[in-house]
Scaffold this active site. Structure first.
Site, PDB file in Angstrom:
ATOM      1  N   LYS A 217       0.837  -1.199   0.000  1.00 58.64           N
ATOM      2  CA  LYS A 217       0.000   0.000   0.000  1.00 58.64           C
ATOM      3  C   LYS A 217       0.877   1.257   0.000  1.00 58.64           C
ATOM      4  CE  LYS A 217      -3.290   2.293   3.058  1.00 58.64           C
ATOM      5  NZ  LYS A 217      -4.095   2.134   4.272  1.00 58.64           N
ATOM      6  N   GLU A 223      11.050  -4.787   3.180  1.00 58.56           N
ATOM      7  CA  GLU A 223      11.066  -6.213   2.830  1.00 58.56           C
ATOM      8  C   GLU A 223      10.528  -6.420   1.411  1.00 58.56           C
ATOM      9  OE1 GLU A 223       9.928  -4.909   5.605  1.00 58.56           O
ATOM     10  OE2 GLU A 223      10.310  -6.193   7.342  1.00 58.56           O
ATOM     11  N   GLY A 274      -4.037  -2.162   6.162  1.00 59.71           N
ATOM     12  CA  GLY A 274      -3.403  -3.378   5.654  1.00 59.71           C
ATOM     13  C   GLY A 274      -4.081  -4.650   6.121  1.00 59.71           C
ATOM     14  N   ARG A 275      -4.282  -4.780   7.429  1.00 61.98           N
ATOM     15  CA  ARG A 275      -4.827  -6.053   7.957  1.00 61.98           C
ATOM     16  C   ARG A 275      -6.314  -6.227   7.660  1.00 61.98           C
ATOM     17  NH1 ARG A 275      -3.137  -2.467  11.552  1.00 61.98           N
ATOM     18  NH2 ARG A 275      -4.526  -1.609  13.137  1.00 61.98           N
ATOM     19  N   GLU A 361      -2.660  -6.472  16.242  1.00 59.27           N
ATOM     20  CA  GLU A 361      -2.210  -5.172  15.731  1.00 59.27           C
ATOM     21  C   GLU A 361      -3.325  -4.135  15.895  1.00 59.27           C
ATOM     22  OE1 GLU A 361       1.079  -4.382  12.458  1.00 59.27           O
ATOM     23  OE2 GLU A 361      -0.830  -4.810  11.524  1.00 59.27           O
ATOM     24  N   HIS A 392      -2.778 -33.291  19.931  1.00 63.68           N
ATOM     25  CA  HIS A 392      -1.612 -34.137  20.218  1.00 63.68           C
ATOM     26  C   HIS A 392      -0.413 -33.288  20.612  1.00 63.68           C
ATOM     27  CE1 HIS A 392      -3.526 -37.831  18.622  1.00 63.68           C
ATOM     28  NE2 HIS A 392      -4.238 -36.928  17.971  1.00 63.68           N
ATOM     29  N   LYS A 507      11.229  -0.577  13.460  1.00 61.19           N
ATOM     30  CA  LYS A 507      11.585  -0.281  12.057  1.00 61.19           C
ATOM     31  C   LYS A 507      12.663   0.795  12.012  1.00 61.19           C
ATOM     32  CE  LYS A 507       7.291  -0.727   9.493  1.00 61.19           C
ATOM     33  NZ  LYS A 507       6.244   0.014   8.800  1.00 61.19           N
TER      34      LYS A 507
HETATM   35  C1  G6Q Z   1      -1.404  -3.714   8.675  1.00 62.04           C
HETATM   36  C2  G6Q Z   1      -0.151  -3.012   8.786  1.00 62.04           C
HETATM   37  C3  G6Q Z   1       1.031  -3.728   8.173  1.00 62.04           C
HETATM   38  C4  G6Q Z   1       1.176  -3.520   6.661  1.00 62.04           C
HETATM   39  C5  G6Q Z   1       2.556  -3.985   6.235  1.00 62.04           C
HETATM   40  C6  G6Q Z   1       2.777  -3.840   4.763  1.00 62.04           C
HETATM   41  O1  G6Q Z   1      -2.464  -3.276   9.017  1.00 62.04           O
HETATM   42  O2  G6Q Z   1      -0.299  -1.735   8.319  1.00 62.04           O
HETATM   43  O3  G6Q Z   1       1.037  -5.098   8.441  1.00 62.04           O
HETATM   44  O4  G6Q Z   1       0.173  -4.195   5.982  1.00 62.04           O
HETATM   45  O5  G6Q Z   1       3.513  -3.269   6.947  1.00 62.04           O
HETATM   46  O6  G6Q Z   1       2.643  -2.520   4.383  1.00 62.04           O
HETATM   47  P1  G6Q Z   1       2.572  -2.115   2.873  1.00 62.04           P
HETATM   48  O7  G6Q Z   1       1.371  -2.727   2.251  1.00 62.04           O
HETATM   49  O8  G6Q Z   1       2.531  -0.621   2.860  1.00 62.04           O
HETATM   50  O9  G6Q Z   1       3.836  -2.650   2.236  1.00 62.04           O
END
Ligand code: G6Q
Length: 545
Positions: A217, A223, A274-275, A361, A392, A507
């Protein structure tokens, strides 16, 4: 529609609701589920609510009618459903009053509010529809061969590169629905910046027939950008033009918003965290490639159906709201610190990891929506693994340990793939279900034995979510159920469930250490770390200096 009302009148402390005091009194006199006159057949049948194809059975929770009435009053006094509706209509729910914050609408529900003439947040739904139409055209072009590789062959594989919300939800959904994928299409994911992960996945692919979907996003995630470059380098080594293979899902105007570098670019919007983004293009490009458009629409319909069911103010008729309140009961009144989600479905193997992010989160916070310290406990530690494997492994602690772990079981009456046989008188699916139901009863009722080591205390709270079959529609409903549960809990605790400031410090420090690595690679005389004695000590202590 008028501009949505401000949520601020609901920014009220958890302890300020009268129902909280009443519930605290009721918590001193809990129902005893080990008694035959408490855990009765009638209770099992009555403590049940259904929506969008799921039954929620909650006879195993430490509640009775008086407690449920108290939880209803709490839901009403905190205006949980009113807040949910305002959120769906576009209120700025992602904010902390009086402080700098993300200050955004929260409209993940709008990206599946596509099936009525009067969506609650029309502009957001229109934008989501636009992206869906773009996806639909892309899928058609893939299917009819208008988009193919340089040899005119169809693409068979898609590698999704993304992390956090751009990985967990989509990956969990793909694994859940892999049974429905087109036989000639497969999806793979790389999220970690561990180069071995990328190397391993790339080694299994014919790159000439692979699309790479880079999902970020912000378009700035270390990463993801690193993994994209690793993948681009592999394509270049294979003599392939990345612009014919790479797709992007990103925010408009982000550094990744450069359509010239990608075969197609799709957008997600600021109002979708994101989540909460699995039903936006973040998840749908990957799912559309694997399953086709029909199942994607079914997934959205299931999610939309549950979003609507979550508008019901009566907790006994609204599974998401009831689950939220039962969670609050266990967390705030009975002091339980964790919750285990145990799906009796191997296809849900990564769903727990998604829920862990969604819940922890969102609600792992210590200040309220005014920036003040919280007066109550907030989100629990969420964890889980598919049953019966867990039986188990760690169920010992859940049955007899000193830590009480509320459990949410998830199961389905039918298997997904239809490959099942009667072996020793029962099918595998029946064995799975019998185990699920037995665990629920055992946790609730316990068992007294003269041998203390073989005694089970019982009264271990648990609920069961039972669906017919794990279809795309059911998966959409299950996803939305948990999203709504988490959102309701955040509203009750008066926290902002939509930001994640807690991930920033780590970060920043990682970037500082990376500056040291880069600085030393560039120059033997690097002195930058003199201003960072702790970082330097750590590099020296670990032999990485
Ligand atoms: C979720 C967070 C986080 C995010 C990642 C990836 O709610 O904001 O997990 O989705 O850090 O971010 P980008 O989509 O910006 O790469």
């Amino acid at each position: 529609m008028n501009a949505p009302q401000d949520l601020e009148p609901y920014f009220r402390d958890f302890l300020s609701h009268e129902a909280v005091g009443e519930l605290a009194v009721l918590a001193k006199n809990l129902p005893d589920l080990t008694r035959e006159d408490t855990l009765t057949p009638e209770r099992i049948k009555r403590y049940r609510v259904s929506a969008e194809g799921f039954d929620l059975l909650y006879f195993g929770e430490l509640v009775d009618d008086r407690i449920l009435d108290g939880l209803q009053r709490l839901a009403d006094q905190a205006g949980l459903v009113d807040q949910f509706l305002l959120m769906k209509q576009g209120a700025v729910a992602n904010r902390i009053a009086g402080f700098d914050s993300e200050n955004r609408q929260v409209l993940h529900t709008a990206c599946r509010d596509l099936f009525s003439d009067r969506p609650l947040a029309p502009e957001a739904s229109r934008a989501a529809k636009g992206e869906l139409e773009k996806l639909s055209r892309f899928l058609k072009e893939l299917a009819d061969g208008a988009i193919c590789n340089h040899r005119g062959e169809p693409f068979t594989d898609l590698l999704q590169i993304g992390i956090g919300g751009s990985d967990l939800g989509p990956r969990a959904l793909y694994l859940a629905l892999e049974a429905y994928r087109m036989p000639e299409r497969r999806v793979h994911s790389v999220s970690n910046v561990d180069p071995d992960d990328m190397a391993q996945v790339l080694s299994t692919l014919d790159l000439s027939r692979t699309l790479v979907n880079v999902v970020s996003k912000s378009g700035t995630t270390l990463e993801t950008l690193t993994n994209e470059e690793l993948a681009r380098a592999a394509f270049a080594r294979a003599g392939l033009d990345p612009a014919r293979h790479f797709l992007a899902v990103t925010g408009q105007g982000s550094p990744m918003d450069d359509p010239s570098r990608y075969l197609r670019s799709f957008y997600m919007f600021d109002s979708i965290g994101g989540r909460y983004s699995a039903t936006s293009m973040v998840g749908l490009v990957m799912l559309g490639f694997a399953l086709g458009l029909g199942p994607v629409l079914e997934l959205l319909k299931g999610a939309n159906g549950m979003d609507q069911a979550a508008e019901e103010p009566d907790i006994r008729r609204n599974p998401a709201l009831l689950m939220a309140l039962l969670g609050i009961w266990n967390r705030n009144f009975l002091g339980m610190e964790t919750v285990a989600v145990l799906p009796y479905s191997q296809a849900l193997s990564r769903f727990c990891a998604h829920l862990q992010q969604l819940d922890m989160e969102s609600n792992g916070k210590s200040v309220n929506r005014r920036g003040e310290p919280l007066s109550c406990q907030s989100g629990p530690v969420v964890w889980g693994e598919p049953g019966t494997n867990g039986q188990h492994a760690f169920y010992q602690l859940i049955h007899q340990g000193t830590t009480l772990v509320p459990v949410e079981f998830i199961g389905f009456k039918e298997c997904q793939r239809g490959l099942d046989l009667v072996i020793q008188g029962t099918t595998s699916q029946e064995k799975l279900l019998a185990n699920l139901l037995a665990q629920s009863l055992a946790l609730a009722s316990g068992h007294r034995d003269e041998n203390p080591n073989r005694s089970f205390p019982g009264n271990r709270p648990n609920l069961i979510l039972l669906g017919q079959r794990l279809t795309p529609r059911a998966m959409g409903a299950l996803l939305a159920l948990y999203e709504a549960k988490v959102v309701f809990q955040g509203f009750a605790w008066n926290i902002n469930s939509f930001d994640q400031e807690g991930v920033q410090l780590g970060k920043r420090l990682a970037n500082r250490l990376l500056d040291h690595f880069a600085g030393r690679r560039d120059s033997d005389q690097y002195t930058g770390w003199e201003k960072d004695p702790l970082g330097r000590a750590l590099l020296e202590a670990t032999g990485l200096d």
